[in-house]
Design an enzyme around this catalytic site. Structure first.
Site, PDB file in Angstrom:
ATOM      1  N   GLY A 290      32.372  61.424  11.650  1.00  0.00           N
ATOM      2  CA  GLY A 290      33.170  62.654  11.594  1.00  0.00           C
ATOM      3  C   GLY A 290      33.845  62.828  10.248  1.00  0.00           C
ATOM      4  O   GLY A 290      33.925  63.940   9.715  1.00  0.00           O
TER       5      GLY A 290
ATOM      6  N   GLN B 259      32.986  53.161  22.344  1.00  0.00           N
ATOM      7  CA  GLN B 259      31.536  52.971  22.305  1.00  0.00           C
ATOM      8  C   GLN B 259      31.171  51.498  22.532  1.00  0.00           C
ATOM      9  O   GLN B 259      31.996  50.596  22.274  1.00  0.00           O
ATOM     10  CB  GLN B 259      30.960  53.386  20.928  1.00  0.00           C
ATOM     11  CG  GLN B 259      30.764  54.888  20.748  1.00  0.00           C
ATOM     12  CD  GLN B 259      31.992  55.590  20.174  1.00  0.00           C
ATOM     13  OE1 GLN B 259      32.779  54.982  19.425  1.00  0.00           O
ATOM     14  NE2 GLN B 259      32.173  56.847  20.525  1.00  0.00           N
TER      15      GLN B 259
ATOM     16  N   ASN C 147      32.152  53.991  12.144  1.00  0.00           N
ATOM     17  CA  ASN C 147      33.073  52.863  12.331  1.00  0.00           C
ATOM     18  C   ASN C 147      32.322  51.683  12.957  1.00  0.00           C
ATOM     19  O   ASN C 147      32.594  50.517  12.640  1.00  0.00           O
ATOM     20  CB  ASN C 147      34.235  53.281  13.236  1.00  0.00           C
ATOM     21  CG  ASN C 147      35.176  54.249  12.550  1.00  0.00           C
ATOM     22  OD1 ASN C 147      35.474  54.104  11.371  1.00  0.00           O
ATOM     23  ND2 ASN C 147      35.619  55.262  13.272  1.00  0.00           N
TER      24      ASN C 147
ATOM     25  N   ASN D  81      39.210  53.088  16.442  1.00  0.00           N
ATOM     26  CA  ASN D  81      37.999  53.514  17.199  1.00  0.00           C
ATOM     27  C   ASN D  81      37.403  52.216  17.703  1.00  0.00           C
ATOM     28  O   ASN D  81      36.938  51.389  16.901  1.00  0.00           O
ATOM     29  CB  ASN D  81      37.076  54.251  16.246  1.00  0.00           C
ATOM     30  CG  ASN D  81      35.754  54.723  16.856  1.00  0.00           C
ATOM     31  OD1 ASN D  81      34.836  54.981  16.119  1.00  0.00           O
ATOM     32  ND2 ASN D  81      35.680  54.859  18.160  1.00  0.00           N
TER      33      ASN D  81
ATOM     34  N   CYS E  28      26.942  55.768  14.254  1.00  0.00           N
ATOM     35  CA  CYS E  28      28.367  55.516  14.467  1.00  0.00           C
ATOM     36  C   CYS E  28      28.903  54.857  13.207  1.00  0.00           C
ATOM     37  O   CYS E  28      28.545  53.711  12.916  1.00  0.00           O
ATOM     38  CB  CYS E  28      28.571  54.614  15.686  1.00  0.00           C
ATOM     39  SG  CYS E  28      30.295  54.238  16.015  1.00  0.00           S
TER      40      CYS E  28
HETATM   41  N1  LIG Z   1      30.671  60.033  19.648  1.00  0.00           N
HETATM   42  C1  LIG Z   1      29.615  59.977  18.627  1.00  0.00           C
HETATM   43  C2  LIG Z   1      29.139  58.525  18.416  1.00  0.00           C
HETATM   44  C3  LIG Z   1      30.231  57.640  17.818  1.00  0.00           C
HETATM   45  C4  LIG Z   1      30.653  58.119  16.449  1.00  0.00           C
HETATM   46  C5  LIG Z   1      31.985  57.589  15.932  1.00  0.00           C
HETATM   47  N2  LIG Z   1      32.660  56.628  16.737  1.00  0.00           N
HETATM   48  C6  LIG Z   1      31.871  57.124  14.472  1.00  0.00           C
HETATM   49  O1  LIG Z   1      32.628  56.245  14.048  1.00  0.00           O
HETATM   50  O2  LIG Z   1      31.018  57.709  13.753  1.00  0.00           O
HETATM   51  C7  LIG Z   1      28.435  60.847  19.069  1.00  0.00           C
HETATM   52  O3  LIG Z   1      28.288  61.090  20.272  1.00  0.00           O
HETATM   53  O4  LIG Z   1      27.664  61.262  18.194  1.00  0.00           O
END
Ligand SMILES: N[C@H](CCC[C@H](N)C(=O)O)C(=O)O
Length: 276
Positions: A222, A46, A77, A13, A75
């Site tokens: 996630g 991101q 990661n 990621n 986030c």
């Molecule tokens: N796409 C996610 C943000 C990044 C989360 C993900 N990259 C992680 O590691 O938690 C959202 O819109 O809430």
């Protein structure tokens, strides 16, 4: 505007991390999308913007932007990569770093083996605060799309997650079902969509179609949301190995009203600069 950045990833990621303390940074949606573009820009899932904190009890603030330009609350990661970034740049000498994001404050612990443990906070289960439209809080919810009935768990780790249990992550229709549920009207702020295959009570496979980025090789929030949903549905115990396409995370959760702990790696790929 010339911007120095560091390209990093947490299990694939990937992030463009920008120090907005030592350089003046003006980011808008258009510039975020330009940087994140994998053909015409640097390319990333991101962007993480490291800023001076707004309150005295934290060391840093960082903001998170998806590749589509949307600013988000959390986030997982990214938190681990952030901890490595500020440590490697000697912006802090602490092994426990307090940081604030749009979701609130969290503590990051640097382990001796280079991994980072993040206290991801207490998961939010009240549908109203996820936000998710539902008559009442439940361990799982029916969700209909195009005449097909799905059953999901719904959890917020500061950012919203829907979690489906599947027989196999390999054959799960992540792209089509993920895109459909991401923009489902019952999720007014859209949603990240996890596809969880339970191997046993201490291990799952997981793929995540992320809000604002599409399927990523790993998603920290996630992974946390999947373990919470799995525990609530009595499918998992309190210490779970989460296998994502990019690698594995360790997620620990002792149950409602307790924080989720996430442990995993953070990697620096290269340093660069871009003119916008
Ligand atoms: N796409 C996610 C943000 C990044 C989360 C993900 N990259 C992680 O590691 O938690 C959202 O819109 O809430």
């Amino acid at each position: 505007m010339r911007l120095k950045f560091t390209k990093m990833h947490g299990l694939g990621n990937d992030f463009v991390v920008i120090d907005a303390i030592s350089q003046r940074v003006l980011l808008d949606e258009k510039r975020v999308r330009a940087i994140a573009d994998r053909r015409f820009g640097v390319g990333c899932d991101q962007i993480l913007l490291v800023e001076i904190p707004s309150s005295p009890d934290v060391d840093f603030r960082y903001r998170i932007f998806n590749a589509d330009g949307s600013e988000v609350e959390n986030c997982g990661n990214g938190a681990r990569c952030f901890a490595k970034f500020v440590t490697d740049r000697k912006l802090t000498g602490r092994s426990s770093i307090r940081v604030e994001t749009a979701n609130g404050k969290m503590t990051l612990h640097l382990q001796n083996n280079g991994e980072v443990t993040v206290d991801m906070g207490i998961p939010v289960l009240n549908p109203e605060h996820i936000p998710f439209t539902a008559a009442e809080q439940a361990t799982h919810y029916p969700l209909e799309h195009n005449g097909i009935q799905y059953t999901i768990g719904a959890v917020s780790m500061g950012n919203p997650h829907a979690v489906l249990t599947v027989g196999s992550t390999e054959t799960a229709e992540v792209e089509t079902i993920g895109a459909a549920i991401e923009t489902h009207p019952r999720f007014p702020k859209r949603v990240n969509v996890g596809f969880m295959e339970v191997i046993h009570r201490g291990e799952i496979n997981l793929r995540v179609f992320e809000r604002g980025a599409g399927e990523t090789l790993a998603c920290g929030t996630g992974a946390c949301a999947a373990v919470v949903a799995g525990c609530l549905q009595n499918l998992l115990d309190s210490n779970v190995k989460v296998n994502l396409p990019g690698g594995s995370l360790t997620i620990q959760w002792q149950g409602p009203d307790t924080p989720v702990l996430m442990t995993g790696p953070a990697t620096t790929v290269y340093h660069g600069q871009i003119r916008l």
